[in-house]
Motif scaffolding. Structure first.
Motif, mmCIF file in Angstrom:
data_model
loop_
_atom_site.group_PDB
_atom_site.id
_atom_site.type_symbol
_atom_site.label_atom_id
_atom_site.label_comp_id
_atom_site.label_asym_id
_atom_site.label_seq_id
_atom_site.Cartn_x
_atom_site.Cartn_y
_atom_site.Cartn_z
ATOM 1 N N LEU A 6 -2.131 3.889 2.495
ATOM 2 C CA LEU A 6 -2.335 4.567 1.220
ATOM 3 C C LEU A 6 -1.630 5.915 1.216
ATOM 4 N N GLY A 7 -0.840 6.127 0.172
ATOM 5 C CA GLY A 7 -0.186 7.413 0.010
ATOM 6 C C GLY A 7 -0.288 7.939 -1.409
ATOM 7 N N GLY A 8 -0.581 7.038 -2.362
ATOM 8 C CA GLY A 8 -0.693 7.427 -3.757
ATOM 9 C C GLY A 8 -1.369 6.329 -4.555
ATOM 10 N N VAL A 298 -16.139 -2.803 -2.949
ATOM 11 C CA VAL A 298 -15.206 -1.983 -2.175
ATOM 12 C C VAL A 298 -15.981 -0.890 -1.448
ATOM 13 N N GLY A 299 -16.004 -0.963 -0.122
ATOM 14 C CA GLY A 299 -16.643 0.069 0.668
ATOM 15 C C GLY A 299 -15.676 1.181 1.028
ATOM 16 N N LEU A 343 -6.005 0.791 3.006
ATOM 17 C CA LEU A 343 -6.768 -0.157 2.200
ATOM 18 C C LEU A 343 -6.786 -1.480 2.943
ATOM 19 N N LEU A 344 -7.978 -1.992 3.193
ATOM 20 C CA LEU A 344 -8.142 -3.308 3.812
ATOM 21 C C LEU A 344 -8.572 -4.299 2.737
ATOM 22 N N ILE A 345 -7.833 -5.393 2.589
ATOM 23 C CA ILE A 345 -8.242 -6.503 1.737
ATOM 24 C C ILE A 345 -8.875 -7.541 2.658
ATOM 25 N N PHE A 390 -11.943 -2.524 1.651
ATOM 26 C CA PHE A 390 -12.476 -1.316 2.293
ATOM 27 C C PHE A 390 -11.392 -0.245 2.284
ATOM 28 N N VAL A 391 -11.790 0.966 1.875
ATOM 29 C CA VAL A 391 -10.880 2.112 1.840
ATOM 30 C C VAL A 391 -11.211 3.020 3.017
#
Length: 419
Positions: A6-8, A298-299, A343-345, A390-391
């Protein structure tokens, strides 16, 4: 499992692909006082509303307070021109949960976006929680006094039933265990009347109906709270799930909802020790009611940093240090595996064992003591079953509370405390 750096805001594209066909997206937080969770959640929510047609944001907050924000962000004639003005009037402790600069920034964006939309297409902002008994009571009295004086007596009967307990409504729950002190009949009659009006009238009647639902939920909550065990938690989360469903029905058959709440509420309880304790939450209930394929959970989590919390219930907020995740925790594992922001899917295929094995997952409430990290502040979790995505934020910083109105201590919450 997929991992995306994640960058933006554009890096959330894989999550938006999941969300396009869903009806409910729940965005969590591992604390109520972390800037990074609120900021990243805002970025996702802006895109869900602007690009995917999501209809409203529903938060772990009180209906009357959030209704002031809703009127502002939708440009209602009686709404504040600046949503921050409404947020600064929040008084129930802990005010910083929603009265902070991060939420104010999002609400200002939402108001600007809404004012470019036709009124029926404007996205709302609503509270799901059950604690606002007296505020909801006053809102009903005000509404009926103006719109339905013939029904005012019903509201006055409910008010008089609770009045002997003053603001210490938990004393009502205690009294109901030993004497015939229940106000259930009064609030149910009031609910029936406001529900009847809401079936025929506009937004004002719907808000009164929801405030009556809060009274019913609060009456059940305080009776259950004094008995201990999971029942009061279940009353609260079932009330929040029911409120979400009423909002989806209110917004129409194509409505889509974004929910902001703590991980402990939005991550499926069946994948945690909560299930063993007989507890449910809104993430589990949403999957059961709407179908897992229509719900995206989304955790959020982090390894270390700072957080806004209080040392005990009702105390002033302070910035505290969050120590590194303890040995063997999910936080420690993700710290070693992932980049600073990720970010994990969490797909159902190609999952490593650690996604399905149980491991400790940190949960920080509004009351926090970092010295408890050795034995508390963690929920045993199967990460891949608890969330759809998950973020990860390796190092986080504290959010920025607004200069809100002086807060009252509010009602004690049940285990897990302050979430």
């Amino acid at each position: 499992m997929q991992v995306h750096r994640l960058g933006g805001p554009g890096d959330f594209d894989p999550l938006l692909e999941q969300a396009r066909s869903a009806r409910v997206v729940m965005l969590g937080e591992a604390s109520h006082g972390t800037y990074d969770y609120y900021r990243l959640r805002e970025q996702v929510t802006r895109r869900l509303i602007a690009e995917c047609g999501y209809s409203f944001v529903a938060v772990e907050g009180d209906w009357p307070d959030c209704d002031m924000v809703h009127r502002s962000v939708t440009g209602a004639p009686d709404g504040d021109a600046d949503p921050q003005t409404a947020l600064e009037r929040f008084t129930r402790w802990p005010t910083w949960m929603w009265a902070n600069t991060e939420v104010a920034r999002f609400c200002r964006w939402l108001r600007a976006w809404n004012l470019d939309q036709p009124e029926p297409g404007r996205a709302g902002f609503h509270g799901l929680d059950v604690y606002s008994l007296w505020e909801s009571m006053q809102a009903i009295l005000d509404f009926l006094g103006e719109e339905d004086p013939a029904s005012l007596e019903l509201a006055q009967e409910a008010y008089q039933c609770f009045e002997p307990y003053g603001t210490r409504v938990e004393e009502y729950g205690l009294a109901s265990r030993f004497v015939s002190a229940r106000c259930e009949d009064e609030v149910v009659r009031l609910l029936a009347r406001t529900r009847e009006r809401a079936a025929h009238d506009g937004a004002g009647s719907f808000s009164a109906w929801q405030n009556a639902e809060v009274l019913v939920g609060a009456e059940k909550y305080y009776r259950a709270m004094v008995g201990g065990g999971p029942q009061s938690w279940n009353v609260r989360d079932t009330h929040m799930a029911d409120t979400l469903d009423r909002l989806l029905e209110r917004y129409g058959p194509d409505a889509k909802a974004v929910v902001w709440a703590h991980n402990t509420h939005i991550g499926d309880a069946r994948a945690t020790e909560m299930n063993r304790d007989g507890m449910v939450n809104i993430g589990q209930l949403a999957r059961q009611r709407h179908g897992a394929e229509n719900v995206v959970l989304v955790g959020f989590g982090s390894y270390q940093g700072t957080v806004v919390a209080a040392s005990r219930w009702g105390s002033p907020a302070e910035v505290m240090t969050v120590p590194p995740g303890r040995a063997g925790s999910l936080e420690e594992r993700l710290h070693t595996l992932l980049p600073e922001r990720a970010l994990l899917i969490l797909s159902q295929s190609d999952r490593p064992d650690w996604l399905t094995d149980e491991a400790d997952h940190r949960a920080i409430g509004v009351v926090y003591d970092p010295s408890f990290e050795a034995w508390g502040n963690y929920v045993p979790t199967r990460l891949g079953d608890r969330y759809d995505a998950f973020v990860w934020c390796d190092d986080t910083t504290a959010l920025h509370p607004l200069p809100a109105s002086p807060s009252t201590p509010g009602e004690m919450e049940t285990y897990p405390a302050g979430v």
